[in-house]
Design a protein around this motif. Structure first.
Motif, PDB file in Angstrom:
ATOM      1  N   UNK A   1       1.550   9.153  -6.319  1.00 32.01           N
ATOM      2  CA  UNK A   1       2.159  10.491  -6.255  1.00 32.01           C
ATOM      3  C   UNK A   1       3.032  10.751  -7.484  1.00 32.01           C
ATOM      4  N   UNK A   2       3.782   9.745  -7.916  1.00 32.60           N
ATOM      5  CA  UNK A   2       4.637   9.923  -9.099  1.00 32.60           C
ATOM      6  C   UNK A   2       3.815  10.099 -10.376  1.00 32.60           C
TER       7      UNK A   2
ATOM      8  N   UNK B   1       0.828  -1.194   0.000  1.00 37.42           N
ATOM      9  CA  UNK B   1       0.000   0.000   0.000  1.00 37.42           C
ATOM     10  C   UNK B   1       0.870   1.254   0.000  1.00 37.42           C
ATOM     11  N   UNK B   2       1.948   1.249   0.772  1.00 39.75           N
ATOM     12  CA  UNK B   2       2.858   2.400   0.810  1.00 39.75           C
ATOM     13  C   UNK B   2       3.477   2.610  -0.569  1.00 39.75           C
ATOM     14  N   UNK B   3       3.912   1.536  -1.210  1.00 39.30           N
ATOM     15  CA  UNK B   3       4.493   1.634  -2.559  1.00 39.30           C
ATOM     16  C   UNK B   3       3.441   2.132  -3.558  1.00 39.30           C
ATOM     17  N   UNK B   4       2.211   1.675  -3.393  1.00 38.07           N
ATOM     18  CA  UNK B   4       1.134   2.136  -4.277  1.00 38.07           C
ATOM     19  C   UNK B   4       0.916   3.634  -4.109  1.00 38.07           C
ATOM     20  N   UNK B   5       0.950   4.105  -2.875  1.00 34.90           N
ATOM     21  CA  UNK B   5       0.800   5.530  -2.627  1.00 34.90           C
ATOM     22  C   UNK B   5       1.922   6.321  -3.302  1.00 34.90           C
ATOM     23  N   UNK B   6       3.132   5.819  -3.211  1.00 33.88           N
ATOM     24  CA  UNK B   6       4.253   6.474  -3.893  1.00 33.88           C
ATOM     25  C   UNK B   6       4.048   6.477  -5.409  1.00 33.88           C
TER      26      UNK B   6
END
Length: 165
Positions: free
Chosen positions: A69-70, A61-66
């Motif tokens: 954002x990108x 989920x954290x990677x998905x959020x990043x």
């Protein structure tokens, strides 16, 4: 629940009607909590975090959020700061809600001083993400391309977030 912690109507195993005063106290507390939540919806989550009551964070989920954002630069065509994105999303929400938005209301919603908002709007206008309003007291409008791109970005964000859960 210990007897002393039991609601007034259930102490000693007997049910009794609550008094108007007790109901009033409960309603006042409920109103206070609703008002506090409206002012700061994150407060409940912060309180849970302080007590270790939040679920473990999923690294996907954290990677998905990043990733989301990108992707905003890819979808909007230019790099935008978090503050600029907040402004664009406030303008997009107002457009979806079909409600007019003054510069003062936009500044408040974005948590910015009016001069800081003006600086950001100048950059957003230069990037052709917003169109200046006819009335300087009103907030600018998103360009049709920006509105279309924000919609696509939000759809991609929802898809990415759904896959990460």
């Amino acid at each position: 629940m210990a007897r002393s912690d039991a609601p007034a109507g259930l102490r000693d195993g007997r049910i009794r009607a609550a008094s108007l005063a007790e109901i009033g106290v409960l309603l006042e507390e409920a109103a206070r909590l609703v008002h506090a939540h409206a002012l700061d919806p994150t407060a409940d989550l912060l309180a849970l975090a302080e007590h270790g009551a939040l679920p473990e964070t999923n690294p996907r989920w954290v990677r998905a959020l990043l990733d989301v954002r990108r992707l905003r630069t890819e979808f909007l065509g230019v790099p935008v700061t978090d503050t600029a994105l907040t402004i664009l999303l406030e303008l997009y929400a107002a457009a979806l809600e079909q409600r007019p938005l003054s510069r003062a209301a936009l500044a408040e919603a974005a948590g910015l001083a009016p001069a800081t908002l003006a600086s950001h709007l100048t950059r957003l206008e230069a990037a052709t993400l917003v169109a200046p309003p006819a009335d300087p007291a009103q907030a600018p409008a998103l360009t049709p391309t920006t509105a279309k791109n924000l919609r696509a970005w939000l759809a991609a964000a929802a898809e990415i977030a759904g896959a990460a859960v």
